[in-house]
Scaffold this motif. Sequence first.
Motif, PDB file in Angstrom:
ATOM      1  N   LEU A  14      83.739  42.096  70.081  1.00 48.25           N
ATOM      2  CA  LEU A  14      84.063  44.282  70.001  1.00 48.25           C
ATOM      3  C   LEU A  14      82.822  45.346  69.223  1.00 48.25           C
ATOM      4  N   LEU A  16      79.708  45.529  69.442  1.00 48.20           N
ATOM      5  CA  LEU A  16      78.867  45.630  70.240  1.00 48.20           C
ATOM      6  C   LEU A  16      79.228  46.055  71.865  1.00 48.20           C
ATOM      7  N   ILE A  17      80.238  46.258  72.297  1.00 51.22           N
ATOM      8  CA  ILE A  17      81.121  46.895  73.383  1.00 51.22           C
ATOM      9  C   ILE A  17      81.074  48.518  72.768  1.00 51.22           C
ATOM     10  N   GLU A  18      81.550  48.694  71.479  1.00 50.91           N
ATOM     11  CA  GLU A  18      81.868  49.788  71.449  1.00 50.91           C
ATOM     12  C   GLU A  18      80.903  50.602  70.582  1.00 50.91           C
ATOM     13  N   GLN A  20      77.344  50.248  72.160  1.00 53.46           N
ATOM     14  CA  GLN A  20      76.993  50.288  73.199  1.00 53.46           C
ATOM     15  C   GLN A  20      77.713  51.459  73.638  1.00 53.46           C
ATOM     16  N   GLU A  21      78.889  51.244  74.128  1.00 50.51           N
ATOM     17  CA  GLU A  21      79.883  52.778  74.989  1.00 50.51           C
ATOM     18  C   GLU A  21      79.607  53.729  73.863  1.00 50.51           C
TER      19      GLU A  21
ATOM     20  N   LEU B  15      77.202  41.503  78.215  1.00 47.21           N
ATOM     21  CA  LEU B  15      78.445  41.993  77.698  1.00 47.21           C
ATOM     22  C   LEU B  15      77.835  44.017  77.684  1.00 47.21           C
ATOM     23  N   ARG B  16      76.781  44.050  76.962  1.00 49.96           N
ATOM     24  CA  ARG B  16      76.167  45.189  76.983  1.00 49.96           C
ATOM     25  C   ARG B  16      75.527  45.774  78.269  1.00 49.96           C
ATOM     26  N   ALA B  19      79.069  47.079  79.655  1.00 48.49           N
ATOM     27  CA  ALA B  19      80.035  47.737  78.866  1.00 48.49           C
ATOM     28  C   ALA B  19      79.315  48.851  79.480  1.00 48.49           C
ATOM     29  N   THR B  20      77.946  49.393  79.505  1.00 46.96           N
ATOM     30  CA  THR B  20      77.246  50.388  79.369  1.00 46.96           C
ATOM     31  C   THR B  20      77.687  50.919  81.392  1.00 46.96           C
ATOM     32  N   THR B  23      81.265  52.951  81.063  1.00 47.43           N
ATOM     33  CA  THR B  23      81.017  54.218  80.556  1.00 47.43           C
ATOM     34  C   THR B  23      80.858  54.818  82.123  1.00 47.43           C
ATOM     35  N   PHE B  84      85.907  43.019  82.989  1.00 46.35           N
ATOM     36  CA  PHE B  84      85.278  43.570  81.690  1.00 46.35           C
ATOM     37  C   PHE B  84      87.084  44.244  81.159  1.00 46.35           C
ATOM     38  N   ILE B  91      89.629  40.054  73.698  1.00 43.74           N
ATOM     39  CA  ILE B  91      89.063  39.825  72.964  1.00 43.74           C
ATOM     40  C   ILE B  91      89.806  40.210  71.561  1.00 43.74           C
ATOM     41  N   LEU B  95      91.625  38.438  68.167  1.00 43.64           N
ATOM     42  CA  LEU B  95      91.493  38.629  67.171  1.00 43.64           C
ATOM     43  C   LEU B  95      92.595  38.889  66.481  1.00 43.64           C
TER      44      LEU B  95
END
Lengths: 208, 106
Positions: A14, A16-18, A20-21, B15-16, B19-20, B23, B84, B91, B95
């Motif tokens: 989570l 990592l996602i934040e 990267q964004e 994932l990166r 995620a990129t 956006t 995504f 996730i 948590l």
Amino acid sequence: MNNDDQALSPEEMLRLIEQQETETVSRLTPNPVPHYLAWGVAWFVGFGALFLRNGLSGRPYVEIPLGVALALLFGLMTLAMLISAMTMWQLGSPVRGASQQRGTMYGFSWFFGFSAMWVIGVRFGQSLPGPEQSLLWSSLSMMVVAILYMAGGAVWLTRWLFVFGAVVAVLNTIGTAAGPGWHALLISVGAGGGSIVTGLMLHRRLRR
Amino acid sequence: MTPELDPVIHAQARLRVVATLNTLADGDQITFPGLKDLLGMTAGNLSVHLSKLEEAGYVEIVKTHRGRTPVTYVALTHRGRAAFEGYTTAIRELLDTARAPASEET
């Protein structure tokens, strides 16, 4: 196995996602600070000169020829427009598609808006006395600015951009009704000062 | 009760990438070198991950020309966006369930 393929814990994923964004947004979004400062200075100085020239009661505080005051205002506004175009246009941006088309159309709206203002100002300004002529140019230009700021807010769903445009529209309306001196004072302090303050606030927030 | 995590996305590098791309505005595409710079990956590494994502139908790769130079654009598909979104929801659920019993004990 490659290190890149390892799965992390949910918390780490989570985070990592934040990360990267935030990183992507900050690198792909143009820096808006030069835009706000350039327009703020243009309005503050340009309308400040018009205010000193017109005076609140119609008696000038400083003798500045109308041509000089208007040339100062529109010269600085042209400079601000160039600075905005250079920072916002994002030549060499790796992104193409919908947002690029949106930006291009929006850029052209400024061009067509100011072209129309120019022709209206030249056509009708000639028949007006000095202070009224400066008010015609000022109110027309601020009307274009206010509408396009509000439209920008609608296009990019940016609330404060819309609010800034709406505030300028209100100041412009009140100022035009009150007369040349008041209009110049309201726009110089409200729109010019407001834009400079916004620029400085954004600068502080972006540096953090 | 553990929600299934999408194995295509559940790897750091992919994932990166996802995620990129997520956006970017819907309908936007990014050049391959642009994406590579944002991620700080090598071209070879990024290619491998992109083809895995393309196989899953999460990513669309468009090869075109700008003048004479070939340019490759990358974008997330609707399916990729949905995946995504599903992944981040899963996730967060994980948590929440992990935290809930711990807070009951104290």
